[in-house]
Design an enzyme around this catalytic site. Sequence first.
Site, PDB file in Angstrom:
ATOM      1  N   GLY A  11       0.822  -1.205   0.000  1.00 13.50           N
ATOM      2  CA  GLY A  11       0.000   0.000   0.000  1.00 13.50           C
ATOM      3  C   GLY A  11       0.854   1.252   0.000  1.00 13.50           C
ATOM      4  N   ARG A  72       0.966  -5.309  -5.494  1.00 13.03           N
ATOM      5  CA  ARG A  72       1.135  -6.518  -4.685  1.00 13.03           C
ATOM      6  C   ARG A  72       1.511  -7.662  -5.624  1.00 13.03           C
ATOM      7  NH1 ARG A  72      -0.455  -4.707   0.191  1.00 13.03           N
ATOM      8  NH2 ARG A  72      -2.106  -3.143   0.258  1.00 13.03           N
ATOM      9  N   ASP A 103       4.860  -4.503   6.116  1.00  7.98           N
ATOM     10  CA  ASP A 103       5.241  -5.849   6.548  1.00  7.98           C
ATOM     11  C   ASP A 103       5.522  -6.785   5.373  1.00  7.98           C
ATOM     12  OD1 ASP A 103       5.185  -7.943   8.892  1.00  7.98           O
ATOM     13  OD2 ASP A 103       3.913  -8.785   7.330  1.00  7.98           O
ATOM     14  N   THR A 125       4.163   2.980   5.551  1.00  8.38           N
ATOM     15  CA  THR A 125       2.778   2.527   5.661  1.00  8.38           C
ATOM     16  C   THR A 125       2.026   3.485   6.564  1.00  8.38           C
ATOM     17  OG1 THR A 125       1.301   0.813   6.552  1.00  8.38           O
ATOM     18  CG2 THR A 125       3.504   0.929   7.490  1.00  8.38           C
ATOM     19  N   ASP A 127      -0.353   2.695   8.464  1.00  6.88           N
ATOM     20  CA  ASP A 127      -0.867   1.983   9.639  1.00  6.88           C
ATOM     21  C   ASP A 127       0.016   2.103  10.877  1.00  6.88           C
ATOM     22  OD1 ASP A 127      -3.104   1.104   8.264  1.00  6.88           O
ATOM     23  OD2 ASP A 127      -2.140  -0.742   7.601  1.00  6.88           O
ATOM     24  N   ARG A 171      -6.485  -2.712   9.748  1.00  4.88           N
ATOM     25  CA  ARG A 171      -7.018  -4.073   9.876  1.00  4.88           C
ATOM     26  C   ARG A 171      -6.492  -4.773  11.120  1.00  4.88           C
ATOM     27  NH1 ARG A 171      -6.045  -4.264   4.317  1.00  4.88           N
ATOM     28  NH2 ARG A 171      -4.108  -5.430   4.633  1.00  4.88           N
TER      29      ARG A 171
END
Length: 319
Positions: A11, A72, A103, A125, A127, A171
Amino acid sequence: MKRIGVLTSGGDSPGMNAAIRSVVRKAIYHGVEVYGVYHGYAGLIAGNIKKLEVGDVGDIIHRGGTILYTARCPEFKTEEGQKKGIEQLKKHGIEGLVVIGGDGSYQGAKKLTEHGFPCVGVPGTIDNDIPGTDFTIGFDTALNTVIDAIDKIRDTATSHERTYVIEVMGRHAGDIALWSGLAGGAETILIPEADYDMNDVIARLKRGHERGKKHSIIIVAEGVGSGVDFGRQIQEATGFETRVTVLGHVQRGGSPTAFDRVLASRLGARAVELLLEGKGGRCVGIQNNQLVDHDIAEALANKHTIDQRMYALSKELSI
């Protein structure tokens, strides 16, 4: 080392371009050629590789996304895919690789390292879920995007005396929800790392309503569940008019904040230094505002954890 590569994977996150710029200019400053790998590991397997000059990374520090594009690549998880990637690197004379991503990107860099090809991971990222660093590139920008949305939604929530559920990305990690909820004054924050009782959430909303609070903001990380489902449950249980906003991919876009630009510049440059020092199989980060690096396999073996003190504070302030 005379020639290195750089790729972005997984991402996208605001600040990736600043990191690319830093890698390219730091390397060229030290007399090292830099090749950009386009479309992540998929582009690596396909040989989508091009030499980058100083001018190629001009006027990109302020831009979101990644000029190298990203994708991806399930094929790279296979032994055959990894060998194809290494063949392309050797074909272009590339001796080391900087991998910017999360990751999954780190997993790819780890595999290349195990095959004897030196890689350094740079955490990119929104996140903020990469072990070994306090902050990842893009988190601060995403956080500010979410806070801006919370502030705007609170205006209309107040005017119409409504409850709003705002679903944010995350997530497996609740950093965006926790930090934005704390900064935005949310009444309730739900994150994957902490259990919650829906009856308690509803009871707290009712108590607030009884003391005259006619509007509320609830932040839900996507990993906890659907914001739409939470909104429906709340309206059915309380009778309060409830609306839901799913922020989605707007959180990944936008011009990076000053913090992310500086962080990306520091981490990108440090990644190049490690390669030039002959230290592959590492990942860079920032802890207590100091640059650090770790063995990438050890970093991946660790699990990202939420700041429990911040989570406790958010509950204390949302009474």
